[in-house]
Scaffold this active site. Structure first.
Site, mmCIF file in Angstrom:
data_model
loop_
_atom_site.group_PDB
_atom_site.id
_atom_site.type_symbol
_atom_site.label_atom_id
_atom_site.label_comp_id
_atom_site.label_asym_id
_atom_site.label_seq_id
_atom_site.Cartn_x
_atom_site.Cartn_y
_atom_site.Cartn_z
ATOM 1 N N ILE A 111 -24.667 -21.259 -13.217
ATOM 2 C CA ILE A 111 -24.557 -22.641 -12.727
ATOM 3 C C ILE A 111 -23.885 -22.662 -11.356
ATOM 4 O O ILE A 111 -23.584 -23.718 -10.823
ATOM 5 C CB ILE A 111 -23.713 -23.472 -13.725
ATOM 6 C CG1 ILE A 111 -22.324 -22.816 -13.942
ATOM 7 C CG2 ILE A 111 -24.451 -23.607 -15.056
ATOM 8 C CD1 ILE A 111 -21.334 -23.714 -14.666
ATOM 9 N N HIS A 127 -29.797 -22.991 -16.991
ATOM 10 C CA HIS A 127 -28.651 -23.675 -17.603
ATOM 11 C C HIS A 127 -28.052 -24.731 -16.674
ATOM 12 O O HIS A 127 -26.897 -25.112 -16.828
ATOM 13 C CB HIS A 127 -27.585 -22.642 -18.018
ATOM 14 C CG HIS A 127 -28.045 -21.764 -19.154
ATOM 15 N ND1 HIS A 127 -27.390 -20.636 -19.557
ATOM 16 C CD2 HIS A 127 -29.130 -21.872 -19.976
ATOM 17 C CE1 HIS A 127 -28.038 -20.069 -20.573
ATOM 18 N NE2 HIS A 127 -29.099 -20.804 -20.836
HETATM 19 P P1 NAD Z 1 -21.904 -13.291 -20.377
HETATM 20 O O1 NAD Z 1 -20.513 -13.599 -19.976
HETATM 21 O O2 NAD Z 1 -22.282 -13.492 -21.790
HETATM 22 O O3 NAD Z 1 -22.197 -11.749 -20.019
HETATM 23 C C1 NAD Z 1 -21.934 -11.211 -18.759
HETATM 24 C C2 NAD Z 1 -22.299 -9.735 -18.774
HETATM 25 O O4 NAD Z 1 -22.193 -9.265 -17.440
HETATM 26 C C3 NAD Z 1 -21.375 -8.887 -19.650
HETATM 27 O O5 NAD Z 1 -22.161 -8.141 -20.565
HETATM 28 C C4 NAD Z 1 -20.668 -7.958 -18.649
HETATM 29 O O6 NAD Z 1 -20.540 -6.633 -19.121
HETATM 30 C C5 NAD Z 1 -21.579 -7.983 -17.453
HETATM 31 N N1 NAD Z 1 -20.895 -7.861 -16.161
HETATM 32 C C6 NAD Z 1 -19.702 -8.388 -15.782
HETATM 33 N N2 NAD Z 1 -19.444 -8.098 -14.492
HETATM 34 C C7 NAD Z 1 -20.503 -7.355 -14.054
HETATM 35 C C8 NAD Z 1 -20.831 -6.769 -12.806
HETATM 36 N N3 NAD Z 1 -20.016 -6.870 -11.739
HETATM 37 N N4 NAD Z 1 -22.006 -6.099 -12.706
HETATM 38 C C9 NAD Z 1 -22.843 -5.975 -13.783
HETATM 39 N N5 NAD Z 1 -22.573 -6.508 -14.986
HETATM 40 C C10 NAD Z 1 -21.424 -7.212 -15.117
HETATM 41 O O7 NAD Z 1 -22.872 -14.099 -19.387
HETATM 42 P P2 NAD Z 1 -24.389 -14.589 -19.582
HETATM 43 O O8 NAD Z 1 -25.171 -13.557 -20.305
HETATM 44 O O9 NAD Z 1 -24.815 -15.099 -18.275
HETATM 45 O O10 NAD Z 1 -24.385 -15.816 -20.581
HETATM 46 C C11 NAD Z 1 -23.380 -16.718 -20.718
HETATM 47 C C12 NAD Z 1 -23.455 -18.100 -20.143
HETATM 48 O O11 NAD Z 1 -22.426 -18.097 -19.223
HETATM 49 C C13 NAD Z 1 -24.629 -18.569 -19.354
HETATM 50 O O12 NAD Z 1 -25.135 -19.670 -20.039
HETATM 51 C C14 NAD Z 1 -24.039 -19.107 -18.030
HETATM 52 O O13 NAD Z 1 -24.478 -20.417 -17.787
HETATM 53 C C15 NAD Z 1 -22.572 -19.167 -18.292
HETATM 54 N N6 NAD Z 1 -21.660 -18.818 -17.187
HETATM 55 C C16 NAD Z 1 -22.064 -18.882 -15.896
HETATM 56 C C17 NAD Z 1 -21.179 -18.529 -14.879
HETATM 57 C C18 NAD Z 1 -21.675 -18.600 -13.462
HETATM 58 O O14 NAD Z 1 -22.471 -19.474 -13.148
HETATM 59 N N7 NAD Z 1 -21.250 -17.698 -12.598
HETATM 60 C C19 NAD Z 1 -19.893 -18.087 -15.183
HETATM 61 C C20 NAD Z 1 -19.493 -18.044 -16.534
HETATM 62 C C21 NAD Z 1 -20.404 -18.404 -17.522
#
Ligand code: NAD
Length: 258
Positions: A111, A127
């Site tokens: 997001i 999302h």
């Molecule tokens: P998740 O948190 O479930 O998984 C993130 C994955 O990324 C983990 O398995 C982790 O090992 C891996 N990871 C972390 N840092 C990394 C890096 N530098 N390089 C490679 N891999 C890395 O996230 P998801 O699968 O996107 O699902 C969760 C939900 O989280 C989504 O619906 C999303 O909308 C929401 N979300 C979004 C944000 C954002 O927009 N940045 C932040 C937090 C959560």
């Protein structure tokens, strides 16, 4: 994974991308951790591991309607970080891959709008995003960022200037349907692709996590770049357990060397 393992896997992933005519990226929160935005499920730093509130309560549509202040209090640090975040070298590599005609689209669960800020133009935000906010009473849509900035200053739940209803950022909460057009376009892009790069997703969230499965079922090559194991690793042609901001610029550089 040793550095040699990673180098070998990057070589193989580059080869798969070179052979692809229709490459699609599917990204999750992990691609943005190197921009300072915590993900949800990383073992040490994920937001879900740290909170003292129940995520299903504060970040659900039901919870939002019942107690919007609790949602806004929870989302405050995340909103602050997202508003100020800049794309990292992984986002920038994807934008470059699109510019070079190699990458056709980005399907993202994020997001944070960082793919847009990096310069990608074909993005499906499954999302939702924070650039807009909607009144849950009269459905008027407003620019999201100024409203979040005002909330960060005064801490008050944002309200509609027309009817006084509560404003909800256009992000998909638990219990909400995914946006129909984004879902349809993501599924179409997935069915057409012959290679999918999955980056920084635990692949725990349905129905988004079905997209790599659909791609594989249609014989696309699957490349997973994620720090931790995922339950779909066994489906992938190559799995690279390393940081996206390390791996993607290397893939891009190797593609340019050819
Ligand atoms: P998740 O948190 O479930 O998984 C993130 C994955 O990324 C983990 O398995 C982790 O090992 C891996 N990871 C972390 N840092 C990394 C890096 N530098 N390089 C490679 N891999 C890395 O996230 P998801 O699968 O996107 O699902 C969760 C939900 O989280 C989504 O619906 C999303 O909308 C929401 N979300 C979004 C944000 C954002 O927009 N940045 C932040 C937090 C959560």
């Amino acid at each position: 994974m040793t550095d040699d393992d990673i180098t070998q896997k990057i070589d193989y992933a580059t080869q798969l991308i070179q052979n692809a005519k229709n490459l699609v990226a599917f990204t999750g929160a992990g691609i943005s951790t190197d921009s300072g935005i915590p993900d949800f499920r990383s073992n040490d730093s994920g937001l879900w591991k740290q909170v003292t509130v129940d995520p299903l309560e504060v970040a659900s549509l039901y919870g939002f309607r019942r107690n919007p202040q609790a949602f806004y209090d929870w989302v405050k640090p995340l909103a602050h970080t997202i508003i100020h975040a800049k794309p990292n070298s992984a986002h920038i590599a994807l934008a470059e891959l699109e510019k070079q005609g190699i990458l056709k689209s980005v399907i993202t669960q994020n997001i944070d709008m960082l793919h847009t800020r990096a310069g990608n133009s074909t993005i499906y935000e499954l999302h939702g995003h924070m650039r807009q906010t909607t009144c849950i009473r009269c459905y008027v849509v407003f620019d999201g960022v100024p409203i979040l900035e005002q909330f960060l200053r005064d801490g008050l739940v944002p309200r509609c200037e027309h009817c006084g209803g509560v404003l909800k950022p256009n992000v998909i909460l638990f219990g909400e349907q995914l946006p129909v057009r984004e879902l349809r376009d993501s599924q179409d892009a997935t069915k057409k692709c012959d290679a999918m790069l999955v980056i920084g997703s635990s692949l725990e969230v349905a129905p988004a996590n079905q997209l790599p499965v659909i791609a594989k079922r249609n014989n696309a090559k699957l490349i997973i770049i994620n720090l931790e194991e995922t339950h779909l690793d066994h489906l992938a042609d190559v799995v690279i357990h390393a940081r996206a901001a390390q791996v993607l610029p290397q893939i891009l550089a190797q593609l340019q060397d050819v």
